[in-house]
Design a protein around this motif. Sequence first.
Motif, short mmCIF file in Angstrom:
data_model
loop_
_atom_site.label_atom_id
_atom_site.label_comp_id
_atom_site.label_asym_id
_atom_site.label_seq_id
_atom_site.Cartn_x
_atom_site.Cartn_y
_atom_site.Cartn_z
N THR A 55 0.82 -1.22 0.00
CA THR A 55 0.00 0.00 0.00
C THR A 55 0.86 1.27 0.00
O THR A 55 0.35 2.36 0.25
CB THR A 55 -0.95 0.02 1.21
OG1 THR A 55 -0.20 -0.12 2.42
CG2 THR A 55 -1.97 -1.10 1.11
N GLY A 56 2.15 1.12 -0.26
CA GLY A 56 3.02 2.28 -0.39
C GLY A 56 3.42 2.93 0.91
O GLY A 56 3.84 4.08 0.92
N ARG A 57 3.33 2.19 2.02
CA ARG A 57 3.64 2.77 3.32
C ARG A 57 4.93 2.22 3.93
O ARG A 57 5.33 2.68 5.00
CB ARG A 57 2.44 2.57 4.25
CG ARG A 57 1.27 3.46 3.83
CD ARG A 57 -0.05 2.98 4.39
NE ARG A 57 -1.11 3.94 4.09
CZ ARG A 57 -1.82 3.96 2.95
NH1 ARG A 57 -1.56 3.08 1.98
NH2 ARG A 57 -2.78 4.86 2.77
N VAL A 79 0.67 5.35 -4.97
CA VAL A 79 -0.06 4.19 -4.44
C VAL A 79 -0.82 4.58 -3.18
O VAL A 79 -1.97 4.16 -2.98
CB VAL A 79 0.92 3.03 -4.16
CG1 VAL A 79 0.23 1.91 -3.37
CG2 VAL A 79 1.46 2.48 -5.47
N ARG A 80 -0.22 5.40 -2.34
CA ARG A 80 -0.93 5.83 -1.13
C ARG A 80 -2.20 6.61 -1.45
O ARG A 80 -3.18 6.54 -0.72
CB ARG A 80 0.00 6.69 -0.24
CG ARG A 80 1.12 5.91 0.40
CD ARG A 80 1.76 6.70 1.53
NE ARG A 80 2.39 7.93 1.07
CZ ARG A 80 3.64 8.04 0.65
NH1 ARG A 80 4.40 6.97 0.60
NH2 ARG A 80 4.14 9.21 0.30
N ARG A 81 -2.18 7.35 -2.56
CA ARG A 81 -3.35 8.15 -2.92
C ARG A 81 -4.54 7.29 -3.33
O ARG A 81 -5.69 7.75 -3.24
CB ARG A 81 -2.99 9.12 -4.04
CG ARG A 81 -2.20 10.33 -3.58
CD ARG A 81 -2.16 11.41 -4.64
NE ARG A 81 -1.40 11.02 -5.81
CZ ARG A 81 -0.09 11.23 -5.96
NH1 ARG A 81 0.59 11.82 -4.99
NH2 ARG A 81 0.53 10.86 -7.07
N ILE A 82 -4.31 6.08 -3.80
CA ILE A 82 -5.43 5.24 -4.26
C ILE A 82 -5.74 4.09 -3.31
O ILE A 82 -6.59 3.27 -3.58
CB ILE A 82 -5.16 4.68 -5.67
CG1 ILE A 82 -3.99 3.71 -5.67
CG2 ILE A 82 -4.95 5.81 -6.67
CD1 ILE A 82 -3.83 2.93 -6.97
N ASP A 278 11.67 -5.69 13.19
CA ASP A 278 12.57 -4.55 13.01
C ASP A 278 12.15 -3.71 11.80
O ASP A 278 12.19 -2.48 11.85
CB ASP A 278 14.01 -5.02 12.81
CG ASP A 278 14.62 -5.52 14.11
OD1 ASP A 278 14.01 -5.28 15.16
OD2 ASP A 278 15.69 -6.16 14.05
N ALA A 279 11.76 -4.37 10.71
CA ALA A 279 11.36 -3.63 9.52
C ALA A 279 10.12 -2.80 9.81
O ALA A 279 10.01 -1.65 9.39
CB ALA A 279 11.08 -4.59 8.37
N LEU A 280 9.19 -3.37 10.57
CA LEU A 280 7.97 -2.64 10.91
C LEU A 280 8.29 -1.44 11.79
O LEU A 280 7.71 -0.37 11.64
CB LEU A 280 7.00 -3.57 11.61
CG LEU A 280 5.62 -3.00 11.96
CD1 LEU A 280 4.92 -2.48 10.74
CD2 LEU A 280 4.79 -4.06 12.66
N ALA A 281 9.23 -1.61 12.70
CA ALA A 281 9.55 -0.53 13.63
C ALA A 281 10.43 0.54 13.03
O ALA A 281 10.30 1.72 13.35
CB ALA A 281 10.23 -1.11 14.87
N GLU A 282 11.36 0.16 12.13
CA GLU A 282 12.38 1.09 11.70
C GLU A 282 12.29 1.53 10.26
O GLU A 282 12.87 2.54 9.87
CB GLU A 282 13.76 0.47 11.95
CG GLU A 282 14.01 0.18 13.42
CD GLU A 282 15.42 -0.31 13.68
OE1 GLU A 282 16.33 0.05 12.90
OE2 GLU A 282 15.63 -1.04 14.65
N THR A 283 11.59 0.77 9.39
CA THR A 283 11.47 1.20 8.01
C THR A 283 10.55 2.41 7.96
O THR A 283 9.51 2.44 8.60
CB THR A 283 10.89 0.09 7.14
OG1 THR A 283 11.77 -1.02 7.20
CG2 THR A 283 10.76 0.55 5.70
N GLY A 284 10.91 3.44 7.19
CA GLY A 284 10.12 4.66 7.16
C GLY A 284 8.73 4.42 6.64
O GLY A 284 8.53 3.76 5.64
N ARG A 285 7.72 4.93 7.36
CA ARG A 285 6.34 4.86 6.90
C ARG A 285 5.91 6.25 6.46
O ARG A 285 6.35 7.24 7.03
CB ARG A 285 5.40 4.41 8.02
CG ARG A 285 5.62 3.01 8.51
CD ARG A 285 4.39 2.63 9.33
NE ARG A 285 4.70 1.56 10.23
CZ ARG A 285 4.82 1.69 11.53
NH1 ARG A 285 4.69 2.88 12.08
NH2 ARG A 285 5.09 0.67 12.30
N ALA A 286 4.98 6.31 5.49
CA ALA A 286 4.43 7.59 5.07
C ALA A 286 3.11 7.80 5.79
O ALA A 286 2.40 6.86 6.05
CB ALA A 286 4.22 7.63 3.58
#
Length: 286
Positions: A55-57, A79-82, A278-286
């Motif tokens: 979902t682009g996040r 992708v986040r827009r749709i 770790d990916a969930l906690a540290e990967t940048g989310r929009a």
Amino acid sequence: MDSPHGAAVKAEGFGLKGPRGWAFRGVAIDAAPGSLIALEGPSGSGRTCLLLALTGRMKATEGHAEIGRHRLPKKMAAVRRITALGPVPGVNDLDQALTVAEQLREGVLLQRRYDGPVRALLRPRGERRTSASARVEAALAAVGLDPATLPKGPRTSVRDLERLESVRLSLALALLGSPRLVALDDVDLKLSDAERAEAWALLRSIADRGITVLAVCSEAPEGVTVLRTGKDDAGKDDAGKDDAGNGDADRAGEAPTGTTRTTRTTNDDNEDPKGADDALAETGRA
């Protein structure tokens, strides 16, 4: 080609590596617009990371995906827009301090502020109010939630909602922006068998409207497109390969349309659920 509403979901070799290993990798899928897609696997197998990446996040680190013809990871903003998120714990939780009516009102304001067209802000206040009310009613009808039937009606506190009612409310908020794809986490968490069947029936009804649905679960029902994360009991992935890369020739070929290969949570080829955490906690989310 995409339908006017739903977004096709395609991926090939899609993967995301966190600080201590792979959250998921090798994802392959080709699902039509309006599909109901179950991201099935045990907790810690990268299911939520995969949902957020599609979902682009979250930004994938390997391979590519296309959501409504927007290519990931390059076109994350598009992708986040749709797309819209239903309930995803830790990402877009409902505000337990609000009432149902207040939560819906806040959802309308946020959608108008961040997702709505600028020209909508220039409409007369009465017109904006009428339009917002119509969108809320349509979203509530789509998820089968009637606030009037709640213990205190629209003034019922969000914290007092049953689990399935919370899911319905979260999905209604997601639908306010008319997304082409809706994604939600842990669809079968803390639900009885009857409630689980009701939840999947709800998701099917949304997909039947032409909106693509991604749903994380522990066990998918019959009749949905399944994308599995983690390993099977034999230590193989869905491509039929074990840790040494050995597999059945008849399972290692191309995945047909609407089916997937399983992804694995690995850390230098050793399975480690912390890679997903770790990916969930540290990967940048929009």
